[in-house]
Design an enzyme around this catalytic site. Sequence first.
Site, mmCIF file in Angstrom:
data_model
loop_
_atom_site.group_PDB
_atom_site.id
_atom_site.type_symbol
_atom_site.label_atom_id
_atom_site.label_comp_id
_atom_site.label_asym_id
_atom_site.label_seq_id
_atom_site.Cartn_x
_atom_site.Cartn_y
_atom_site.Cartn_z
ATOM 1 N N CYS A 343 0.826 -1.206 0.000
ATOM 2 C CA CYS A 343 0.000 0.000 0.000
ATOM 3 C C CYS A 343 0.868 1.267 0.000
ATOM 4 O O CYS A 343 1.393 1.639 -1.047
ATOM 5 C CB CYS A 343 -0.979 -0.029 1.169
ATOM 6 S SG CYS A 343 -2.398 1.032 0.853
ATOM 7 N N HIS A 505 -3.578 -4.978 0.445
ATOM 8 C CA HIS A 505 -2.971 -5.566 1.646
ATOM 9 C C HIS A 505 -3.109 -7.084 1.570
ATOM 10 O O HIS A 505 -4.004 -7.659 2.192
ATOM 11 C CB HIS A 505 -3.676 -5.037 2.905
ATOM 12 C CG HIS A 505 -3.359 -3.604 3.195
ATOM 13 N ND1 HIS A 505 -2.192 -3.220 3.806
ATOM 14 C CD2 HIS A 505 -4.048 -2.477 2.940
ATOM 15 C CE1 HIS A 505 -2.182 -1.897 3.932
ATOM 16 N NE2 HIS A 505 -3.289 -1.419 3.409
ATOM 17 N N GLU A 507 -1.620 -9.298 2.972
ATOM 18 C CA GLU A 507 -1.423 -9.984 4.256
ATOM 19 C C GLU A 507 -2.746 -10.431 4.880
ATOM 20 O O GLU A 507 -2.778 -11.366 5.671
ATOM 21 C CB GLU A 507 -0.644 -9.094 5.235
ATOM 22 C CG GLU A 507 -1.315 -7.792 5.659
ATOM 23 C CD GLU A 507 -1.021 -6.601 4.736
ATOM 24 O OE1 GLU A 507 -0.679 -6.855 3.563
ATOM 25 O OE2 GLU A 507 -1.139 -5.447 5.181
HETATM 26 N N1 GLN Z 1 -1.785 6.801 3.171
HETATM 27 C C1 GLN Z 1 -1.981 6.079 1.978
HETATM 28 C C2 GLN Z 1 -3.383 6.270 1.413
HETATM 29 O O1 GLN Z 1 -4.267 6.658 2.115
HETATM 30 C C3 GLN Z 1 -1.683 4.606 2.171
HETATM 31 C C4 GLN Z 1 -2.602 3.910 3.106
HETATM 32 C C5 GLN Z 1 -2.118 2.538 3.502
HETATM 33 O O2 GLN Z 1 -0.940 2.242 3.432
HETATM 34 N N2 GLN Z 1 -3.002 1.683 3.969
HETATM 35 O O3 GLN Z 1 -3.620 6.024 0.250
#
Ligand code: GLN
Length: 528
Positions: A343, A505, A507
């Site tokens: 992410c 994600h 995971e």
């Molecule tokens: N801050 C980033 C966003 O809002 C990444 C968020 C995250 O890593 N879950 O897009």
Amino acid sequence: MNYDAGTLRPTEHGEVWVTDDGGEIDQDLGNYERFFCTDIPKRNNITTGQIYKTIIDNERAGKYLGETVQFIPHVPDEIKRRIKAAAEGFDFCLVEVGGTIGDFENIAYLFALKSLEREIGKDNITYILITYLPIPSHIEEMKTKPTQQAIRLLSENGIWPDFIICRAKKPLDDVRKKKIEMMANIRRENIISEPDIDTIYRIPLDLEKEGLGKKLLEELKVKAKKEPEWKSWKVLVEALVDGKKEVNIAIVGKYVDIGDYSLADSYMSINQALAHSAANLRVRLKITWVDSKRFEKHPEELKELSQFNGIIVPGGFGSSGVEGKIKAIQYAREHDIPYLGLCYGMQLATIEYARNVCGMGDANTTEIDPKTEHPVITILESQKKILEQSQLGGTMRLGAYAAALQEGSVIQKLYKEKRIERDADRVKELRKDRQQAFRLGEFGPKDIIVVERHRHRYEVNPLFIERLEKGGFVFSGFHLRSDGTKLMEFMELPKHKYFVGTQSHPEFKSNLEDPAPLFLGLIRAGMK
Ligand code: GLN
């Protein structure tokens, strides 16, 4: 009282778990998914905040027709309604009442269970009390008093446990079993010892040794349909603890306010996903937490990263420690250390490449620098509107989204090994539920797609994709929205040993028997 875990600070409460249908839930639900190997929806998380909100909304809408709205019966009734809704269509329903008996927060839930018992009959409900038996170090003697107290407090709510699982540093001895037996008035076989062990994945094996499965079925007067088969699970559990070769993975993030405690809870699913992959590859896993802020003040310390077999930059929000993370990513890229960006970790890898390879010196995400000339990561206005209209999580992209993978890419090869089939089943289910169908994107039934979970606001800016790709940055998977907009989901640098990022994600979908492909790829590359 929280409605969900979306606004909780992970360093205080542990990671925010995300479900396929976009719930932001307490991390405990993740353990159930990992052990059951099944997708659990957000309605399976019941909080006091949700209960009160529903009741007050109902009252404001006049749904109680003039009744006095009271703690009893309205609160337990709403809890029961939600438990039944979650259980619908299943053979068994497992309800975990969190916290400790005696907590104020639990009272309504115990009332609800007692009332459910009256409704469905005692034969259809079994209570398991889980207690902790401390062994104070100055006397080295196991104490049953807290367990006795717990039994007494439960009985004040009309509940007598049918089983007691005794957590302790050491196994329970006979003298103490007898004490608990007397106090709780239950059969000795139903008092089950669960001492500390090397890995939580051994717990099912231990409980099986104690015959808990059989005893539970007996208690519920249900006949077993088949014998459980634990062989392959056992092999994986052994691999978790005695891998010969060690793989040392650095997780580079901003680490603040954790006091004396480790970060294991804030990054629970990442730790677990790494462990699943390591076990399947029969290697011992070592995780090292590296504070990215160090590299901002002391860039000469970056070379310490060369001792690791792999580097992860996990998800995150805000500007703290970000420049240090970007430096770490640059180091991984330039020294060909296996890298996995999750992410924020993919967004920052995009920024790093734009700055240092594609000549966009001030490239940034508008989350940090709204005035940058090169907003390679930004909020897409159209996306924001769609999310607001869907009313699923405000402006966050939450939950499962499908992505098509580029033929022949590193990422596609990894997903092909095992996951594509499982995801095809998931896609079929999502197609059935019209409310969730938007998560599939505009892919035809024949497209090979994978489904991963999301929790973010910002996206790769479509205006910069061509320039990045010309510079050698490969986007190897995307989500296709109905208006034709592509949201970049995966990236890779094919010439590297392993340099991979994802907007999702992965995971959250890893379990011991089916590890997340991108984690498997990282550990495999690290072993080399
Ligand atoms: N801050 C980033 C966003 O809002 C990444 C968020 C995250 O890593 N879950 O897009």
